[in-house]
Design an enzyme around this catalytic site. Structure first.
Site, PDB file in Angstrom:
ATOM      1  N   SER A  14     -16.041  -8.687  36.405  1.00 57.17           N
ATOM      2  CA  SER A  14     -15.238  -7.612  36.194  1.00 57.17           C
ATOM      3  C   SER A  14     -15.267  -7.187  37.737  1.00 57.17           C
ATOM      4  O   SER A  14     -16.213  -7.663  38.661  1.00 57.17           O
ATOM      5  CB  SER A  14     -16.088  -6.431  35.496  1.00 57.17           C
ATOM      6  OG  SER A  14     -15.998  -7.000  34.112  1.00 57.17           O
TER       7      SER A  14
HETATM    8  N1  SAH Z   1     -19.550  -8.312  32.537  1.00 56.05           N
HETATM    9  C1  SAH Z   1     -19.074  -9.684  32.631  1.00 56.05           C
HETATM   10  C2  SAH Z   1     -17.537  -9.650  31.810  1.00 56.05           C
HETATM   11  C3  SAH Z   1     -17.160 -11.217  31.553  1.00 56.05           C
HETATM   12  S1  SAH Z   1     -15.476 -11.019  30.648  1.00 56.05           S
HETATM   13  C4  SAH Z   1     -18.809 -10.169  33.782  1.00 56.05           C
HETATM   14  O1  SAH Z   1     -18.685  -9.449  34.878  1.00 56.05           O
HETATM   15  O2  SAH Z   1     -19.224 -11.458  34.192  1.00 56.05           O
HETATM   16  C5  SAH Z   1     -15.945 -10.365  29.124  1.00 56.05           C
HETATM   17  C6  SAH Z   1     -16.683 -11.406  28.349  1.00 56.05           C
HETATM   18  O3  SAH Z   1     -17.003 -11.196  27.037  1.00 56.05           O
HETATM   19  C7  SAH Z   1     -16.142 -13.051  28.304  1.00 56.05           C
HETATM   20  O4  SAH Z   1     -17.071 -13.720  28.836  1.00 56.05           O
HETATM   21  C8  SAH Z   1     -16.059 -13.215  26.629  1.00 56.05           C
HETATM   22  O5  SAH Z   1     -16.312 -14.500  26.367  1.00 56.05           O
HETATM   23  C9  SAH Z   1     -16.804 -12.289  25.932  1.00 56.05           C
HETATM   24  N2  SAH Z   1     -16.498 -11.986  24.691  1.00 56.05           N
HETATM   25  C10 SAH Z   1     -15.446 -11.517  24.199  1.00 56.05           C
HETATM   26  N3  SAH Z   1     -15.439 -11.313  22.989  1.00 56.05           N
HETATM   27  C11 SAH Z   1     -16.863 -11.241  22.699  1.00 56.05           C
HETATM   28  C12 SAH Z   1     -17.573 -11.198  21.690  1.00 56.05           C
HETATM   29  N4  SAH Z   1     -16.937 -10.634  20.361  1.00 56.05           N
HETATM   30  N5  SAH Z   1     -18.818 -11.321  21.599  1.00 56.05           N
HETATM   31  C13 SAH Z   1     -19.471 -11.727  22.596  1.00 56.05           C
HETATM   32  N6  SAH Z   1     -18.973 -11.982  23.920  1.00 56.05           N
HETATM   33  C14 SAH Z   1     -17.512 -11.803  23.880  1.00 56.05           C
END
Ligand code: SAH
Length: 214
Positions: free
Chosen positions: A61
């Site tokens: 993010s």
């Molecule tokens: N805060 C993280 C955001 C990553 S993007 C960063 O800055 O790196 C969001 C993440 O949510 C992705 O890795 C995706 O695989 C995960 N995600 C999506 N749906 C999900 C779910 N139902 N349970 C767990 N993770 C999930």
């Protein structure tokens, strides 16, 4: 590359300049090496004002959004926090340095394993990681003082996450509402029920549910 200087500029120009005042949040963002959470080929962009790809169609993010989410959780240090969608693990490391204990859930093994390794390398021993659908929360460890979700759900937050909030606990989550995406905060009230606040327009990857549906 002087990463400490880039971090200071990131905090001053992208975060303080946009009104984030939580000094603990600003300090951990000045300290935490965000360039380790992206592919080495993107390290020079790690302190820029945007999200970046981390593989599998997911993104780390934007720094300002991370700061905004953390500030919205109103953390003081003693909390037990649940993070859904750990992705690169950047927010996880910040949380680990801001609170007592962190429970992090990620559905993709390909992201969770390297993120866990990075957490170990950065000595984040107060974090437990689970590879699963985070919309179920982590019932065995509930209740949580705060829950943060980094992927956009439908118009309503998953019921399990609201259920797992402590009284006074905050859930910070992006929701798809009125053709847009907004960050919301839900606070569990002492007298029962929740206060709901729409905080900020935003854009996140989708929250993928294990069995589909909302
Ligand atoms: N805060 C993280 C955001 C990553 S993007 C960063 O800055 O790196 C969001 C993440 O949510 C992705 O890795 C995706 O695989 C995960 N995600 C999506 N749906 C999900 C779910 N139902 N349970 C767990 N993770 C999930």
């Amino acid at each position: 590359m002087d990463y400490a200087l880039l971090r200071k500029k990131m905090v001053d120009e992208q975060i303080v300049a946009r009104g984030i005042r939580d000094q603990r949040v600003l300090e951990v963002m000045r300290q935490t090496p965000r360039h380790l959470f992206v592919d080495p080929g993107l390290a020079h962009q790690a302190y820029g004002d945007s999200a970046l790809p981390i593989g599998d169609g997911q993104t780390i993010s934007q720094p300002y959004i991370v700061a905004y989410m953390l500030a919205s959780m109103e953390l003081t240090g003693g909390e037990k926090v649940l993070e859904i969608g750990m992705g690169s693990g950047y927010l996880t490391v910040l949380l680990s340095r801001l609170v007592e204990r962190v429970y992090a859930v990620e559905r993709l093994r390909s992201l969770a394993i390297p993120a866990r390794q990075l957490l170990d390398r950065l000595d984040c021993s107060n974090v437990l990681v689970k590879i699963f659908d985070g919309s179920y929360g982590w019932p065995e460890a509930a209740p949580f003082d705060a829950i943060v979700v980094s992927a956009v759900a439908a118009a309503e937050p998953p019921a399990a996450l609201l259920d797992q909030l402590a009284v006074g606990g905050r859930l910070v989550i992006p929701l798809a509402v009125d053709q847009g995406e907004y960050l919301y905060r839900f606070t569990r009230l002492e007298q029962g029920g929740f206060e709901s606040e729409r905080l900020l327009a935003c854009s996140f990857v989708k929250l993928v549910r294990r069995h589909g549906g909302r």
